[in-house]
Design a protein around this motif. Structure first.
Motif, PDB file in Angstrom:
ATOM      1  N   SER A   1       9.161  -0.058   7.070  1.00 56.95           N
ATOM      2  CA  SER A   1       8.488   0.965   6.272  1.00 56.95           C
ATOM      3  C   SER A   1       9.514   1.923   5.661  1.00 56.95           C
TER       4      SER A   1
ATOM      5  N   LEU B   1       1.688  12.448  18.090  1.00 61.77           N
ATOM      6  CA  LEU B   1       1.575  11.006  18.292  1.00 61.77           C
ATOM      7  C   LEU B   1       2.039  10.626  19.702  1.00 61.77           C
TER       8      LEU B   1
ATOM      9  N   LEU C   1      13.792  12.247   6.718  1.00 65.73           N
ATOM     10  CA  LEU C   1      13.064  12.234   5.447  1.00 65.73           C
ATOM     11  C   LEU C   1      14.002  12.065   4.259  1.00 65.73           C
TER      12      LEU C   1
ATOM     13  N   PHE D   1      -4.512  -1.793   8.041  1.00 66.14           N
ATOM     14  CA  PHE D   1      -3.852  -3.087   8.282  1.00 66.14           C
ATOM     15  C   PHE D   1      -3.237  -3.214   9.656  1.00 66.14           C
TER      16      PHE D   1
ATOM     17  N   THR E   1       9.195   0.416  11.857  1.00 66.93           N
ATOM     18  CA  THR E   1       9.900   1.614  11.408  1.00 66.93           C
ATOM     19  C   THR E   1      10.954   1.248  10.367  1.00 66.93           C
TER      20      THR E   1
ATOM     21  N   LEU F   1      -5.397  10.745   2.632  1.00 66.18           N
ATOM     22  CA  LEU F   1      -5.154   9.913   3.815  1.00 66.18           C
ATOM     23  C   LEU F   1      -6.353   9.935   4.742  1.00 66.18           C
TER      24      LEU F   1
ATOM     25  N   TYR G   1       8.257  13.107   1.778  1.00 63.70           N
ATOM     26  CA  TYR G   1       8.075  11.688   2.102  1.00 63.70           C
ATOM     27  C   TYR G   1       7.561  10.877   0.911  1.00 63.70           C
TER      28      TYR G   1
ATOM     29  N   ARG H   1      11.744   0.433  15.843  1.00 61.50           N
ATOM     30  CA  ARG H   1      10.922  -0.765  15.782  1.00 61.50           C
ATOM     31  C   ARG H   1      11.060  -1.451  14.426  1.00 61.50           C
TER      32      ARG H   1
ATOM     33  N   TYR I   1      11.722  10.502  15.285  1.00 61.98           N
ATOM     34  CA  TYR I   1      11.219  11.033  14.010  1.00 61.98           C
ATOM     35  C   TYR I   1      10.916   9.901  13.031  1.00 61.98           C
ATOM     36  N   LEU I   2      11.780   8.907  13.029  1.00 57.79           N
ATOM     37  CA  LEU I   2      11.551   7.780  12.109  1.00 57.79           C
ATOM     38  C   LEU I   2      10.275   7.030  12.495  1.00 57.79           C
ATOM     39  N   ASP I   3      10.021   6.936  13.799  1.00 52.90           N
ATOM     40  CA  ASP I   3       8.773   6.303  14.241  1.00 52.90           C
ATOM     41  C   ASP I   3       7.558   7.101  13.758  1.00 52.90           C
ATOM     42  N   ALA I   4       7.687   8.417  13.792  1.00 55.12           N
ATOM     43  CA  ALA I   4       6.574   9.252  13.320  1.00 55.12           C
ATOM     44  C   ALA I   4       6.330   9.016  11.830  1.00 55.12           C
ATOM     45  N   LEU I   5       7.413   8.862  11.085  1.00 58.00           N
ATOM     46  CA  LEU I   5       7.266   8.595   9.650  1.00 58.00           C
ATOM     47  C   LEU I   5       6.642   7.219   9.413  1.00 58.00           C
ATOM     48  N   ALA I   6       6.973   6.263  10.292  1.00 57.34           N
ATOM     49  CA  ALA I   6       6.368   4.936  10.160  1.00 57.34           C
ATOM     50  C   ALA I   6       4.860   5.033  10.364  1.00 57.34           C
ATOM     51  N   ALA I   7       4.453   5.905  11.263  1.00 54.58           N
ATOM     52  CA  ALA I   7       3.012   6.103  11.473  1.00 54.58           C
ATOM     53  C   ALA I   7       2.375   6.683  10.211  1.00 54.58           C
ATOM     54  N   LEU I   8       3.101   7.596   9.577  1.00 57.19           N
ATOM     55  CA  LEU I   8       2.613   8.180   8.327  1.00 57.19           C
ATOM     56  C   LEU I   8       2.455   7.088   7.259  1.00 57.19           C
ATOM     57  N   ALA I   9       3.440   6.198   7.221  1.00 59.76           N
ATOM     58  CA  ALA I   9       3.387   5.092   6.250  1.00 59.76           C
ATOM     59  C   ALA I   9       2.146   4.240   6.476  1.00 59.76           C
ATOM     60  N   GLN I  10       1.794   4.077   7.745  1.00 60.64           N
ATOM     61  CA  GLN I  10       0.657   3.213   8.058  1.00 60.64           C
ATOM     62  C   GLN I  10      -0.679   3.884   7.772  1.00 60.64           C
ATOM     63  N   ALA I  11      -0.637   5.175   7.562  1.00 64.06           N
ATOM     64  CA  ALA I  11      -1.897   5.890   7.393  1.00 64.06           C
ATOM     65  C   ALA I  11      -2.318   5.969   5.926  1.00 64.06           C
ATOM     66  N   VAL I  12      -1.507   5.458   5.011  1.00 60.59           N
ATOM     67  CA  VAL I  12      -1.915   5.509   3.601  1.00 60.59           C
ATOM     68  C   VAL I  12      -3.094   4.557   3.394  1.00 60.59           C
ATOM     69  N   PRO I  13      -3.895   4.803   2.382  1.00 55.27           N
ATOM     70  CA  PRO I  13      -5.039   3.912   2.144  1.00 55.27           C
ATOM     71  C   PRO I  13      -4.556   2.472   1.947  1.00 55.27           C
ATOM     72  N   ALA I  14      -5.189   1.562   2.665  1.00 56.07           N
ATOM     73  CA  ALA I  14      -4.765   0.167   2.603  1.00 56.07           C
ATOM     74  C   ALA I  14      -5.340  -0.501   1.363  1.00 56.07           C
TER      75      ALA I  14
ATOM     76  N   ARG J   1      -4.865   5.044  13.734  1.00 54.66           N
ATOM     77  CA  ARG J   1      -4.881   5.602  12.391  1.00 54.66           C
ATOM     78  C   ARG J   1      -5.570   6.963  12.420  1.00 54.66           C
TER      79      ARG J   1
ATOM     80  N   SER K   1       0.829  -1.210   0.000  1.00 50.94           N
ATOM     81  CA  SER K   1       0.000   0.000   0.000  1.00 50.94           C
ATOM     82  C   SER K   1       0.862   1.258   0.000  1.00 50.94           C
ATOM     83  N   LEU K   2       1.953   1.204   0.749  1.00 48.19           N
ATOM     84  CA  LEU K   2       2.853   2.362   0.784  1.00 48.19           C
ATOM     85  C   LEU K   2       3.496   2.571  -0.584  1.00 48.19           C
TER      86      LEU K   2
END
Lengths: 187, 226
Positions: A73, A178, B15, A114, A70, A104, A143, A67, B43-56, A121, A31-32
């Motif tokens: 992704s 967050l 980024l 997911f 992290t 988004l 990004y 993580r 910061y990288l964790d915050a970006l991972a959250a962004l990655a997870q927020a894209v339409p699945a 989310r 998805s990403l």
């Protein structure tokens, strides 16, 4: 089994562990990649590359540096950006809106998020919605398009210093939002 | 690099949006600074959250199979990883052509027969300096000669070339030849080995001055094992 244990097993070349990791995060990676490239074929290619890279580099994963999610992704995002550059693709259409990641916040019908549960989310969406539009745009260009601050400045006809500030503030706020939500969850 | 923290630059670094000089400065500092490492991780964790927020979007079912086929225990045939994408299929054609030039058409034909197919292949993987690079070395049935094909290796300035190293069990390195890559990162080399290739368990590729060095001096970019 937690993600870190899975990665250790992958580092020992256990294919079942990679299959499990795929089942957990395959959809996220795909998805990403799709959000970045807007091309289903490229996204499949990116996903294959990502899991192959995980297979090869699992031994170099360091939990203290972030993580598993992290790490994974980040690999996926970088690979998708590489692919975008190589193909010289200019994603159009349903690609993540530059005007502020609005897509988004628009749930696609019939598709479940997911990994994040819906409340997490929702937090990300709220955090993005709380950003001033020009900061969202700068964050999105960096990004999802892999543009450098210099490139963003040139594209938007803004001074580099302005763009640097926007990028910094955007990610800083996202992170702070967050963190705040997480600490509230624990209360 | 000065000792001051690079906190302001960490978001852009996370980024990957810094220019190369800035990036290098931040990298050097972060490596030695636990405070900035922790900040960067956040910061990288915050970006991972962004990655997870894209339409699945559900990937096609065949993707899982394709992913797993890449990592099946080594097969005697061509590495699936190199065959898995149409984009790289032409690499295989190039390998076949080069092998045929190097070893003669008869051997190639022989190799395509189902039974006596005894070419061996070695997959080379990119190191941190060239994480996307892939390479395939084909070793002749008698182990005496071989051909190397690489893709996605960064092109080098004119005064630099890649050099293949054949590593003996005792760690001694012999040159297998030098090569350059085109703008797309593709390059090929007919390997010149002082001894039969099959006697070298490991292989490495480094960046060297054009024409090559007597021993490796530059950074390693790829490695593989027989």
């Amino acid at each position: 089994m937690d993600d870190e244990t899975l990665i250790r097993r992958i580092a020992r070349s256990e294919p079942e562990a990679l299959a499990e990791l795929y089942d957990r995060y395959g959809r996220l990676v795909y998805s990403l990649a799709l959000a970045i490239t807007n091309d289903a074929g490229l996204s499949e290619e990116v996903s294959q590359d990502v899991f192959l890279q995980v297979w090869r580099k699992a031994g170099s994963y360091r939990p203290e540096a972030g993580r598993v999610l992290t790490w994974l992704s980040r690999i996926a995002r970088n690979r998708a950006i590489d692919m975008l550059r190589r193909q010289n693709v200019r994603p159009e259409g349903s690609w993540i809106s530059l005007d502020g990641l609005e897509s988004l916040t628009a749930e696609r019908a019939g598709l479940e998020p997911f990994v994040l549960d819906s409340s997490s989310r929702e937090q990300v969406r709220q955090a993005l919605a709380a950003l001033p539009p020009e900061q969202r745009t700068a964050l999105a260009l960096a990004y999802f398009r892999g543009l450098s601050q210099q490139e963003i400045a040139a594209l938007l006809h803004q001074p580099l210093g302005t763009i640097k500030t926007r990028v910094r503030l955007a990610l800083h706020k996202l992170r702070a939002f967050l963190a705040e939500e997480h600490s509230e969850d624990r209360r | 690099m000065n000792q001051e923290h690079v906190l302001d630059q960490l978001p852009a670094y996370a980024l990957d949006a810094l220019n190369p000089e800035e990036r290098q400065g931040v990298e050097e500092h972060v490596r030695a600074c636990p405070t900035c490492q922790a900040e960067l991780t956040a910061y990288l964790d915050a970006l991972a959250a962004l990655a997870q927020a894209v339409p699945a979007v559900e990937p096609p079912a065949r993707l899982r199979q394709a992913v797993m086929e890449q990592v099946r225990p080594s097969r005697p045939s061509w590495p699936v990883a190199l065959l898995s994408s149409a984009r790289l299929a032409w690499s295989l054609a190039a390998v076949l052509l080069l092998v045929s030039l190097a070893l003669g058409g008869a051997l190639l034909l022989q190799s395509l027969q189902p039974e006596p197919a005894t070419f061996r292949s070695v997959t080379l993987l990119g190191d941190a300096a060239a994480p996307d690079a892939r390479g395939l070395m084909i070793i002749s049935p008698d182990g005496s000669t071989g051909t190397l094909v690489v893709d996605d290796l960064p092109p080098l300035p004119e005064d630099r070339q890649y050099q293949l190293w054949l590593i003996q069990p005792d760690g001694e390195r012999a040159s297998g030849g030098v090569f350059s890559v085109d703008a797309g990162g593709y390059g090929a080399l007919v390997i010149e080995a002082p001894r039969p290739l099959a006697e070298y368990p490991r292989f490495g590729i480094t960046v060297e001055p054009a024409g090559g060095s007597p021993g490796p001096t530059g950074p390693r970019v790829m490695a593989g094992e027989l």
